[in-house]
Design a protein around this motif. Structure first.
Motif, PDB file in Angstrom:
ATOM      1  N   ASP A  95      10.839  -1.053  54.278  1.00 48.02           N
ATOM      2  CA  ASP A  95      10.495  -1.111  55.695  1.00 48.02           C
ATOM      3  C   ASP A  95       9.437  -2.165  55.977  1.00 48.02           C
ATOM      4  N   ASN A 146      -1.339   5.567  54.846  1.00 50.99           N
ATOM      5  CA  ASN A 146      -1.811   4.186  54.781  1.00 50.99           C
ATOM      6  C   ASN A 146      -1.647   3.697  53.345  1.00 50.99           C
ATOM      7  N   PRO A 147      -1.513   2.385  53.161  1.00 50.06           N
ATOM      8  CA  PRO A 147      -1.378   1.870  51.789  1.00 50.06           C
ATOM      9  C   PRO A 147      -2.654   2.088  50.984  1.00 50.06           C
ATOM     10  N   ASP A 169       6.454   0.005  46.693  1.00 49.86           N
ATOM     11  CA  ASP A 169       6.339  -1.363  47.198  1.00 49.86           C
ATOM     12  C   ASP A 169       4.880  -1.789  47.096  1.00 49.86           C
ATOM     13  N   GLU A 193       3.151   0.388  49.747  1.00 52.73           N
ATOM     14  CA  GLU A 193       2.362   1.547  49.349  1.00 52.73           C
ATOM     15  C   GLU A 193       1.057   1.135  48.670  1.00 52.73           C
ATOM     16  N   ALA A 234       6.522  -2.271  54.719  1.00 54.52           N
ATOM     17  CA  ALA A 234       5.182  -1.711  54.504  1.00 54.52           C
ATOM     18  C   ALA A 234       5.012  -1.406  53.026  1.00 54.52           C
ATOM     19  N   GLN A 248       1.950  -5.113  47.757  1.00 54.39           N
ATOM     20  CA  GLN A 248       1.492  -6.420  48.216  1.00 54.39           C
ATOM     21  C   GLN A 248       0.395  -6.869  47.257  1.00 54.39           C
ATOM     22  N   ASP A 301      -1.771  -2.193  48.195  1.00 55.75           N
ATOM     23  CA  ASP A 301      -2.260  -3.515  48.577  1.00 55.75           C
ATOM     24  C   ASP A 301      -3.351  -3.896  47.558  1.00 55.75           C
TER      25      ASP A 301
END
Length: 314
Positions: free
Chosen positions: A293, A235-236, A257, A297, A295, A259, A299
């Motif tokens: 993808d 999960n992130p 990656d 890593e 998603a 968010q 947030d």
């Protein structure tokens, strides 16, 4: 026999308007100096020295007051910076002492009301800081400033009955400063308490060490996530930063990656060199970057009151 010279006709009145001169000060009172930053009595900017020359309250009391407000939620820093920006400096070659005309003295004795009011203000703010730090009571910046303004208002009421121009001028200036600070504190989202003072640096080494929420008060805040191993994430990694005053910096692994959602009340945003972007998805750009993808890593949610926000890669 010589005749007397003819009389000289009177001069015609001038058509120019008379030059206006300010009325003299009342007997026994020297003219009040302008509110300026002092060049002769200063440690940082000369704000306290200028307030002392204007109000008649010793500069040491002003400095102690600013320090007390800085410790009580950090508002003293904002007040001092606002005064530094708004108060003009003394003209070069004209120190503050030279602005007071020599040879005049007050007819009435100096009123003790301003000094007692400042002393009461420090006692009240100090007691509230102890309650905020060592009990369950959470006061906040607006509570400190509101109580300080109430003490000053009480001093003004007492000064109105004691008389004397000097007894009220300094308290009025202090009340204006506190009112401006209270307005600023009401418009900024304050989340910290008096214990959150100073720079903070967090460098978690495992995903389990990452907090859900990081809280900061006054000072710079750094969250370094470059030491985390994110190769086997299911999960992130989610983290939220809530900060009041100071710069916030978050450092991410180059391959990850992320968010990001960032908010700042007063300051600038720099999210991964994309400028003032307050939210978005940013893929990794390192040599081992994961396949995009969709998603992330990481947030991240970042909220800052006063200061810059920077999200970068290590």
């Amino acid at each position: 026999m010589t005749s007397a010279p003819p009389p000289v006709p009177p001069a015609s009145p001038s058509l120019d308007p008379p030059v206006w001169a300010p009325p003299p000060p009342p007997p026994g009172f020297p003219p009040r100096p302008q509110l300026r930053r002092s060049r002769s009595d200063k440690i940082l900017g000369g704000v306290s020295g200028g307030l002392a020359e204007y109000s008649g309250i010793d500069a040491l009391l002003w400095r102690v007051g600013f320090v007390a407000l800085a410790l009580a939620g950090g508002t003293g820093v904002i007040v001092y910076l606002l005064l530094w920006l708004l108060m003009p400096a003394d003209p070069i070659g004209a120190p503050g002492a030279a602005r007071r005309p020599a040879g005049r003295r007050m007819v009435q004795p100096r009123s003790p009301v301003p000094g007692l009011t400042v002393a009461g203000l420090l006692i009240v703010v100090g007691a509230m800081a102890l309650l905020d730090r060592f009990t369950w009571v959470s006061i906040g910046a607006t509570g400190f400033l509101g109580a300080a303004l109430l003490v000053v208002a009480t001093g003004l009421i007492v000064a109105a009955f004691t008389g004397g121009r000097t007894a009220r001028g300094g308290l009025i200036a202090l009340g204006v400063v506190l009112s401006v600070a209270l307005t600023a504190a009401s418009t900024v989202d304050w989340r910290g308490s008096s214990e959150d003072v100073g720079d903070r640096v967090y460098r978690p080494t495992t995903v389990a060490e990452v907090r859900d929420v990081y809280r900061g008060g006054l000072g710079d805040f750094t969250l370094d996530l470059t030491l985390l191993d994110i190769s086997d994430l299911e999960n992130p990694v989610s983290a939220e930063v809530q900060h009041d005053i100071g710069d916030v910096r978050v450092i991410l692994p180059r391959d990850a990656d992320v968010q990001v959602r960032a908010e700042v009340d007063l300051g600038s945003l720099d999210v991964l060199e994309s400028g003032s972007v307050d939210k978005g998805f940013f893929p990794g750009d390192g040599p081992g970057a994961w396949v995009d993808d969709g998603a992330a890593e990481f947030d991240l949610v970042i909220r800052n009151g006063l200061g810059d926000v920077e999200v970068s890669r290590g």
